[in-house]
Enzyme design. Structure first.
Site, PDB file in Angstrom:
ATOM      1  N   GLY A  98     -19.410  43.314 -10.555  1.00 17.73           N
ATOM      2  CA  GLY A  98     -19.493  43.681  -9.166  1.00 17.73           C
ATOM      3  C   GLY A  98     -20.172  45.899 -10.232  1.00 17.73           C
ATOM      4  CG  ASP A 114      -3.500  51.660  -2.141  1.00 16.36           C
ATOM      5  OD1 ASP A 114      -3.796  51.818  -1.349  1.00 16.36           O
ATOM      6  OD2 ASP A 114      -5.451  51.425  -3.061  1.00 16.36           O
TER       7      ASP A 114
END
Length: 385
Positions: A16, A132
Site C-alpha cells: 500500500g 483513535d
C-alpha cells in the site's frame, strides 16, 4: 525498492501507499520470515518531529507487551535516510468490513467489544491511551482457539498518548486528533488531559454502531456538526433504532456514552466484566461471575503513524469514518484523510489508517471470504491516506 534490503529484510512487493509513506511485504534475509515494512517518504523522514511521531508507534506497541499486539520486529533509518518500521504481517478483516456485510448480532458485537476492552486494559495499565479507536482500527484475526473463532487486534497506536513519556507528542489545548464519529466530548473540546476513559467512550460509539448500524451521532453537514453533537447532545436510545437489542447491552452502551468521564465505566476491566455478565463470549471468563481483577486479558495490538506536519493543509470530503486531525496545522485548518479507494477482488490491503498518509498503517492483509490464496490473489488498492 523491490528487491532492496532494508535492515535485515528484503522487500518483496508493495502492499500500500499513501501521502506520507509506503508499506511493503518483506522477508527476513536469513530466516525467510514474512513481515510488513512501513517506510516514510524521504521528505518526511527529514523532519525529526515526524520521525519521532512515526517511531512512537513502535514504542507504544512494544511498551504494552501483550500477546495480542502485532509484534514489532525492527525499526530504524535506512541507508538513504528514510525511517522505517518492520512488523508482523496479519491476515483477517477489520470490524468496519465485517459491519459492511450486514448487521452484527448483539452477542457478536458485545464479544468483540469485550476483547477490545481486554486489550485496552493492557494498554491503560502501561499509561497508554489509544485516542483513535474506530471500527477500522479493530482487526479480526481467525483463531480457532478464541471465542467465536476470532482474535481481536487493536490497530493504530500512532497517536497514542504515552502519559509517562515526557518526550512523547503532547496535544495542545484546542488541537483535535481522532475520528469525529468516535471521539469523546473531552476530545472534541481539544482537552490536553485526555485519560483512558476517552477510549471507553470510543468503545461506546463502536458498540452503538455495531448494534444499530450507525454511529450515535451522524450529520450530513460535515464533521463539525458531529463534533458539536458529541459535546452537547444526548445519543438516541439504541432500542429506538433496533428494538431487539438486549436491555443490558443498551444500558452498557449508554453508560459508555456519558458526557462526563466520571459517569462512564472507570476501567476497561470493569467494562469487560459487564460484557461477560451480559453474556458476551470473553476469553478466560465465566459469564455472570467475572472478576475483573483476576481474569486474563484479551488480546490487543495497535500502531500507526498518524502525522500532521505543521502548516500542512490537505482536505477532502469527510464522513463518519474519516480520520480528522488539526494537530500541527495552523489555526482553523482541518486536515483530513481522503475517502477510501476501491478494492479489487481477492486480497484487500487493510490498515489502521494513518490520518494523513501511510496507507496500510497496520500492515495487515485481509483475505476475502472466497478463500482465495492471499499470495496469489489480486492486490486491492490501498486507502489513499
Amino acid at each position: 525498492m523491490i528487491g532492496q534490503v532494508v535492515g535485515n529484510y528484503r522487500i518483496v512487493s508493495e502492499l500500500g501507499r499513501g501521502g506520507m509513506g509506503m508499506v511493503y511485504r518483506v522477508e527476513h534475509t536469513q530466516l525467510g520470515r514474512p513481515a510488513a515494512l512501513k517506510m516514510l517518504l524521504p521528505q518526511f523522514s527529514a523532519d525529526p518531529g515526524i520521525v519521532q511521531r512515526f517511531f512512537n508507534e513502535a514504542r507504544a506497541a512494544s511498551a504494552i507487551e501483550h500477546p495480542g499486539i502485532v509484534e514489532i520486529f525492527d525499526y530504524g533509518t535506512h541507508a538513504d535516510g528514510t525511517a522505517y518500521i518492520v512488523m508482523e504481517l496479519l491476515r483477517g478483516e477489520s470490524m468496519q468490513q465485517r459491519m459492511q456485510r450486514g448487521p452484527m448480532a448483539p452477542i457478536e458485537a458485545a464479544s468483540i467489544c469485550a476483547q477490545v476492552a481486554g486489550g485496552l486494559a493492557a494498554a491503560h495499565a502501561r499509561n497508554i491511551v489509544h485516542r483513535d479507536l474506530k471500527p477500522d482500527n479493530i482487526f479480526l484475526v481467525p483463531n480457532e482457539l478464541m471465542p467465536d473463532g476470532l482474535q481481536v487486534k487493536l490497530l493504530d497506536f500512532g497517536i497514542a498518548k504515552l502519559s509517562d513519556d515526557r518526550s512523547a507528542f503532547k496535544t495542545q489545548t484546542g488541537a483535535l486528533i481522532g475520528t469525529p464519529a468516535y471521539m469523546s466530548p473531552e476530545q472534541c473540546m481539544g482537552s490536553p488531559d485526555l485519560d483512558h476513559r476517552t477510549d471507553l467512550y470510543a468503545v461506546g460509539c463502536i458498540l452503538f454502531h455495531a448494534l444499530t448500524g450507525r454511529p450515535p451521532f451522524v450529520s450530513a453537514q460535515g464533521s463539525g456538526m458531529m463534533i458539536a453533537a458529541h459535546i452537547r447532545d444526548q445519543p438516541p436510545h439504541p432500542r429506538t433504532l433496533v428494538p431487539a437489542i438486549p436491555d443490558d447491552l443498551a444500558v452498557i452502551t449508554l453508560r459508555l456514552l456519558e458526557k462526563e468521564p466520571a459517569a462512564r465505566f472507570q476501567t476497561a476491566l470493569e467494562l469487560r466484566a459487564a460484557f461477560a455478565a451480559a453474556g458476551a463470549h470473553v476469553p478466560g471468563t465465566n459469564p455472570g461471575a467475572q472478576r475483573a481483577s483476576s481474569a486474563p486479558l484479551a488480546v490487543a495490538d495497535g500502531f500507526a503513524a498518524t502525522i500532521a506536519p505543521a502548516g500542512l493543509a490537505l482536505t477532502a470530503a469527510t464522513g463518519p469514518g474519516v480520520p480528522l486531525t488539526t494537530a500541527g496545522a495552523s489555526a482553523g485548518q482541518i486536515v483530513t484523510a481522503a475517502p477510501r479507494g476501491s478494492r479489487s477482488k481477492g486480497v484487500w490491503i487493510g490498515t489502521g489508517i494513518a490520518v494523513l498518509g501511510l496507507a496500510g498503517a497496520a500492515a495487515v492483509v485481509a483475505v476475502s471470504r472466497s478463500g482465495d490464496d492471499p499470495d496469489r490473489g489480486t492486490t486491492g488498492s490501498a486507502d489513499p491516506g
